[in-house]
Design an enzyme around this catalytic site. Structure first.
Site, PDB file in Angstrom:
ATOM      1  N   ARG A  54       0.804  -1.226   0.000  1.00 44.76           N
ATOM      2  CA  ARG A  54       0.000   0.000   0.000  1.00 44.76           C
ATOM      3  C   ARG A  54       0.834   1.272   0.000  1.00 44.76           C
ATOM      4  O   ARG A  54       0.298   2.355  -0.212  1.00 44.76           O
ATOM      5  CB  ARG A  54      -0.943   0.010   1.195  1.00 44.76           C
ATOM      6  CG  ARG A  54      -0.281   0.194   2.548  1.00 44.76           C
ATOM      7  CD  ARG A  54      -1.313   0.304   3.655  1.00 44.76           C
ATOM      8  NE  ARG A  54      -2.214   1.430   3.442  1.00 44.76           N
ATOM      9  CZ  ARG A  54      -3.227   1.752   4.240  1.00 44.76           C
ATOM     10  NH1 ARG A  54      -3.468   0.995   5.305  1.00 44.76           N
ATOM     11  NH2 ARG A  54      -3.988   2.771   4.003  1.00 44.76           N
ATOM     12  N   TYR A  55       2.129   1.178   0.229  1.00 43.27           N
ATOM     13  CA  TYR A  55       2.959   2.383   0.237  1.00 43.27           C
ATOM     14  C   TYR A  55       3.001   2.972  -1.177  1.00 43.27           C
ATOM     15  O   TYR A  55       3.544   2.362  -2.110  1.00 43.27           O
ATOM     16  CB  TYR A  55       4.381   2.086   0.713  1.00 43.27           C
ATOM     17  CG  TYR A  55       4.494   1.662   2.164  1.00 43.27           C
ATOM     18  CD1 TYR A  55       3.461   1.887   3.074  1.00 43.27           C
ATOM     19  CD2 TYR A  55       5.632   1.025   2.633  1.00 43.27           C
ATOM     20  CE1 TYR A  55       3.575   1.494   4.401  1.00 43.27           C
ATOM     21  CE2 TYR A  55       5.759   0.638   3.962  1.00 43.27           C
ATOM     22  CZ  TYR A  55       4.718   0.871   4.834  1.00 43.27           C
ATOM     23  OH  TYR A  55       4.835   0.475   6.148  1.00 43.27           O
ATOM     24  N   SER A  56       2.422   4.167  -1.313  1.00 41.56           N
ATOM     25  CA  SER A  56       2.307   4.833  -2.621  1.00 41.56           C
ATOM     26  C   SER A  56       1.685   3.900  -3.650  1.00 41.56           C
ATOM     27  O   SER A  56       2.061   3.894  -4.824  1.00 41.56           O
ATOM     28  CB  SER A  56       3.669   5.341  -3.102  1.00 41.56           C
ATOM     29  OG  SER A  56       4.148   6.371  -2.262  1.00 41.56           O
TER      30      SER A  56
END
Length: 343
Positions: A54-56
């Site tokens: 989910r990071y960026s």
């Protein structure tokens, strides 16, 4: 850089873990710059890299994948699953349906055929832990995952997961990734002791309390413009947190240390901590963190820190924690009006 065993997996990891949350559109969109930062950390001796799908929205994993080309075999690579990756309600969570899709996407972005540590980013109250552990066990048997862990789980859910794994003959969580800093010490009460009891490695995130322990955020001064202030305004402006920072700064100064270096050395002093996650956005931030890698706090300094923030307590609120339905849903903590009377 020194190394410790990751729980009882036999895997050796550096005391510092490079966190990749700031790589990508959320903070540093320059892929080449992010790759240079990653390479600098690896050249220093860090062999542990942590990211999440989910990071960026997957961009962080893509950057890490590009950075590890030619160096992958010497790196312990960790990523996480749970957060929403699209508008479809099934593109998130801890179900077999989603995890089997998400792991394939992470492997593609990371440009690898296996993940060394695959972590469940947050609990999902709507999914049986047996369902989650079952699919993770299958991924391990298929060779796509080497070890599994949890992140920001309450102690009760860590214990439940261990029990289910034992009863059902499933793979068990070998690590937990909780928040831990001088300002946020509540995991000392139960989470870290539980990890130690079950032989789990603990990779702690936000050892600088989202930047509050860098000295940038001071009482009586306007808060600087930053991503942290936008996302976590209550924590960054809380008087209790700011008061604690003001009391910690002279302790660091008298010890001849920066507040940042004292904060990192503090988390590394706990015997339950395996590795501390660094989350740099720039090369300058990484170099400053690495410069304090050899700092050790004596008992006198630790005692003084205890006087500012007591063991097992939080100075003030902290964002990004997991709140169970029993807290977030009023219907689970309030009886109906007709059933509230004692007589």
């Amino acid at each position: 850089m020194k190394y410790r065993t990751l729980g009882r997996t036999g895997i050796k990891v550096s005391h510092y873990c490079l966190g990749a949350m700031m790589f990508g559109g959320i903070a540093n969109a320059d892929h080449d710059d992010c790759i240079r930062i990653i390479h600098r950390a690896l050249d220093f001796g860090i062999n542990f890299v942590d990211t999440a799908d989910r990071y960026s929205n997957g961009e962080s994993e893509e950057i890490v994948g590009k950075a590890l080309k030619g160096r992958r075999q010497n790196i312990v690579l960790a990523t996480k699953v749970n957060g929403a990756m699209g508008e479809d309600p099934n593109q998130q969570g801890n179900s077999r349906r989603w995890i089997t899709q998400a792991v394939e996407a992470s492997l593609r972005r990371l440009q690898t055929d296996h993940i060394d540590l695959y972590q469940i980013h947050r609990p999902s109250p709507d999914t049986d832990i047996e369902e989650t552990l079952s699919v993770l066990t299958d991924l391990m048997r298929a060779g796509k995952v080497r070890a599994i862990g949890s992140s920001t789980f309450p102690a009760s859910e860590i214990v439940e997961a261990q029990g289910v794994a034992e009863r059902r003959g499933l793979a068990r969580f070998r690590t937990e990734q909780p928040p831990y800093s001088i300002l946020n010490r509540s995991i000392e009460q139960e989470v870290l002791p539980v990890c130690q009891k079950y032989g789990m490695g603990a990779l702690v995130w936000s050892p600088l309390a989202k930047g509050m322990l860098t000295g940038r955020y001071r009482k009586g001064q306007a808060l600087p413009e930053s991503l942290r202030v936008k996302v976590f305004p209550k924590q960054m402006s809380d008087e209790r947190n700011l008061d604690a920072v003001e009391r910690l700064i002279p302790i660091a100064e008298q010890a001849g240390l920066s507040l940042t270096h004292m904060a990192m050395a503090f988390v590394m002093a706990h015997p339950g901590v395996t590795s501390a996650i660094l989350g740099p956005r720039t090369m300058q931030q990484l170099d400053d963190l690495l410069a304090g890698a050899e700092v050790v706090l004596d008992d006198e300094i630790l005692d003084r820190i205890d006087e500012v923030v007591a063991p097992g307590t939080d100075a003030g609120p902290m964002g990004a924690l997991y709140a169970p339905p029993a807290v977030t849903q009023a219907s689970l903590r309030r009886r109906t009006l007709q059933d509230r009377a004692a007589a």
